[in-house]
Design a protein around this motif. Structure first.
Motif, PDB file in Angstrom:
ATOM      1  N   LEU A  78      -0.230  -5.496   7.607  1.00 45.18           N
ATOM      2  CA  LEU A  78       1.043  -4.940   8.059  1.00 45.18           C
ATOM      3  C   LEU A  78       0.869  -3.441   8.220  1.00 45.18           C
ATOM      4  N   SER A  79       1.293  -2.914   9.371  1.00 45.80           N
ATOM      5  CA  SER A  79       1.135  -1.483   9.653  1.00 45.80           C
ATOM      6  C   SER A  79       2.429  -0.908  10.196  1.00 45.80           C
ATOM      7  N   SER A  80       2.638   0.370   9.951  1.00 47.42           N
ATOM      8  CA  SER A  80       3.751   1.093  10.541  1.00 47.42           C
ATOM      9  C   SER A  80       3.437   1.313  12.014  1.00 47.42           C
ATOM     10  N   ALA A  81       4.371   0.965  12.899  1.00 47.05           N
ATOM     11  CA  ALA A  81       4.145   1.158  14.329  1.00 47.05           C
ATOM     12  C   ALA A  81       4.151   2.635  14.701  1.00 47.05           C
ATOM     13  N   THR A  82       4.728   3.465  13.858  1.00 47.95           N
ATOM     14  CA  THR A  82       4.800   4.894  14.146  1.00 47.95           C
ATOM     15  C   THR A  82       3.439   5.563  14.069  1.00 47.95           C
ATOM     16  N   ASP A  83       2.673   5.257  13.008  1.00 49.87           N
ATOM     17  CA  ASP A  83       1.379   5.929  12.823  1.00 49.87           C
ATOM     18  C   ASP A  83       0.204   4.962  12.718  1.00 49.87           C
ATOM     19  N   ASN A  84       0.490   3.653  12.819  1.00 58.03           N
ATOM     20  CA  ASN A  84      -0.539   2.601  12.758  1.00 58.03           C
ATOM     21  C   ASN A  84      -1.292   2.577  11.427  1.00 58.03           C
ATOM     22  N   LYS A  85      -0.717   3.142  10.372  1.00 59.69           N
ATOM     23  CA  LYS A  85      -1.347   3.104   9.053  1.00 59.69           C
ATOM     24  C   LYS A  85      -0.884   1.853   8.307  1.00 59.69           C
ATOM     25  N   PRO A  86      -1.793   1.217   7.565  1.00 55.79           N
ATOM     26  CA  PRO A  86      -1.423  -0.002   6.823  1.00 55.79           C
ATOM     27  C   PRO A  86      -0.355   0.270   5.769  1.00 55.79           C
ATOM     28  N   VAL A  87       0.571  -0.685   5.654  1.00 48.56           N
ATOM     29  CA  VAL A  87       1.595  -0.609   4.610  1.00 48.56           C
ATOM     30  C   VAL A  87       1.443  -1.749   3.607  1.00 48.56           C
ATOM     31  N   ALA A  88       0.755  -2.831   3.999  1.00 46.21           N
ATOM     32  CA  ALA A  88       0.523  -3.954   3.087  1.00 46.21           C
ATOM     33  C   ALA A  88      -0.615  -4.815   3.613  1.00 46.21           C
ATOM     34  N   MET A  89      -1.283  -5.491   2.682  1.00 45.20           N
ATOM     35  CA  MET A  89      -2.324  -6.469   2.996  1.00 45.20           C
ATOM     36  C   MET A  89      -1.871  -7.793   2.370  1.00 45.20           C
ATOM     37  N   VAL A  90      -1.997  -8.869   3.137  1.00 42.40           N
ATOM     38  CA  VAL A  90      -1.494 -10.176   2.687  1.00 42.40           C
ATOM     39  C   VAL A  90      -2.562 -11.234   2.893  1.00 42.40           C
ATOM     40  N   SER A  91      -2.732 -12.090   1.905  1.00 46.61           N
ATOM     41  CA  SER A  91      -3.578 -13.272   2.074  1.00 46.61           C
ATOM     42  C   SER A  91      -2.704 -14.493   1.837  1.00 46.61           C
ATOM     43  N   ILE A 115       0.827  -1.206   0.000  1.00 40.19           N
ATOM     44  CA  ILE A 115       0.000   0.000   0.000  1.00 40.19           C
ATOM     45  C   ILE A 115       0.859   1.253   0.000  1.00 40.19           C
ATOM     46  N   ARG A 116       1.865   1.283   0.857  1.00 40.43           N
ATOM     47  CA  ARG A 116       2.769   2.432   0.916  1.00 40.43           C
ATOM     48  C   ARG A 116       4.075   1.995   1.554  1.00 40.43           C
ATOM     49  N   ALA A 117       5.104   2.789   1.344  1.00 44.56           N
ATOM     50  CA  ALA A 117       6.425   2.482   1.898  1.00 44.56           C
ATOM     51  C   ALA A 117       6.432   2.740   3.400  1.00 44.56           C
ATOM     52  N   VAL A 118       7.293   2.001   4.087  1.00 42.60           N
ATOM     53  CA  VAL A 118       7.504   2.228   5.511  1.00 42.60           C
ATOM     54  C   VAL A 118       8.989   2.521   5.725  1.00 42.60           C
ATOM     55  N   THR A 119       9.267   3.606   6.440  1.00 38.42           N
ATOM     56  CA  THR A 119      10.641   4.011   6.712  1.00 38.42           C
ATOM     57  C   THR A 119      10.810   4.308   8.194  1.00 38.42           C
ATOM     58  N   LEU A 143       4.209  -3.699  12.409  1.00 38.59           N
ATOM     59  CA  LEU A 143       3.330  -4.624  13.121  1.00 38.59           C
ATOM     60  C   LEU A 143       2.601  -5.507  12.122  1.00 38.59           C
ATOM     61  N   ALA A 144       2.486  -6.782  12.434  1.00 40.08           N
ATOM     62  CA  ALA A 144       1.748  -7.736  11.606  1.00 40.08           C
ATOM     63  C   ALA A 144       0.596  -8.280  12.429  1.00 40.08           C
ATOM     64  N   ASP A 145      -0.625  -7.956  12.022  1.00 36.88           N
ATOM     65  CA  ASP A 145      -1.828  -8.475  12.670  1.00 36.88           C
ATOM     66  C   ASP A 145      -2.359  -9.591  11.787  1.00 36.88           C
ATOM     67  N   ALA A 146      -2.104 -10.837  12.201  1.00 38.76           N
ATOM     68  CA  ALA A 146      -2.466 -12.020  11.406  1.00 38.76           C
ATOM     69  C   ALA A 146      -3.720 -12.663  11.977  1.00 38.76           C
ATOM     70  N   ARG A 147      -4.669 -12.986  11.092  1.00 41.51           N
ATOM     71  CA  ARG A 147      -5.934 -13.591  11.506  1.00 41.51           C
ATOM     72  C   ARG A 147      -6.234 -14.811  10.652  1.00 41.51           C
TER      73      ARG A 147
END
Length: 154
Positions: A135-148, A107-111, A116-120
């Motif tokens: 997958l989210s950036s721990a800094t702003d909690n915005k998603p960086v990727a979605m995985v199936s 979704i977007r780059a993380v630097t 964080l990976a929230d797996a369900r």
């Protein structure tokens, strides 16, 4: 390496033990830690609650490509590992498995941030299990990727 379960129930201590004893050294070099495992719904959980796990990948320059961006390969390895722990939580214990398929949508780059990976677990089966990871950036909690992903249960 063979692994023998050490706990009567799968919990965060057992998950941390599995991380240290089962995974390849290069996975351990990613700097992963397990924040939580959820085997049973918490009080007041929504009807669509799913078992899972939350893992953290500590930021490291060693995981970055040019421009200080955490590389996709590290993010995909984090998602794959997190999904293993989500399945172990749903199974309430260790069970060998192998990845059959993983699709990642970046979704977007993380630097300069932990990830964080929230797996369900979407479906836990006898021979196949399916899941999703955010997958989210721990800094702003915005998603960086979605995985199936899909796993063969061995």
């Amino acid at each position: 390496m063979s692994y023998e379960p050490n706990a009567a129930e799968f919990n965060i201590e057992e998950a941390r033990r599995v991380l240290g004893e089962v995974f390849a050294p290069w996975v351990q070099d990613l700097g992963l830690s397990i924040d939580s495992v959820e085997c049973v719904p918490p009080p007041g959980a929504a009807a669509d609650w799913q078992p899972g796990a939350i893992l953290r990948m500590a930021f490291s320059e060693r995981l970055c490509r040019g421009g200080g961006i955490v590389c996709g390969q590290a993010l995909m390895a984090l998602a794959d590992t997190a999904m293993v722990f989500a399945i172990l939580a749903a199974n309430r214990g260790y069970r060998p498995m192998t990845t059959v398929d993983q699709t990642t949508h970046f979704i977007r780059a993380v630097t300069e941030s932990d990830v964080l990976a929230d797996a369900r677990v979407v479906r836990l089966g006898r021979t196949m299990s399916f899941g999703r990871v955010t997958l989210s950036s721990a800094t702003d909690n915005k998603p960086v990727a979605m995985v199936s992903s899909a796993f063969a249960m061995l």
